[in-house]
Design a protein around this motif. Structure first.
Motif: not given
Length: 68
Positions: A15-29, A38-42
């Protein structure tokens, strides 16, 4: 601009503005940290309301006609 509902929502990278999706739904760029879970946060989390998926619509049963 005041951010709404951020205290009520979970802080996830998906849900972060800085992240975008990858082909793997469990990972974000992330622009700040690279490939993250995807479930992490900073601490640089910024909520983006356009990434949240709305709840499914409630199905209403049709009413039956009863003659009085």
């Amino acid at each position: 601009m005041k951010k709404r509902y951020t205290a009520e929502l979970e802080r996830y990278c998906k849900y972060c503005e800085h992240a975008s999706g990858l082909s793997d739904p469990d990972r974000m760029l992330c622009r700040k940290h690279g490939v993250v879970e995807a479930g992490g946060c900073c601490r640089r989390f910024v909520y983006d309301p356009l990434k949240r998926e709305p709840a499914p619509a409630v199905q209403i049963k049709p009413m039956e006609y009863v003659e009085l």
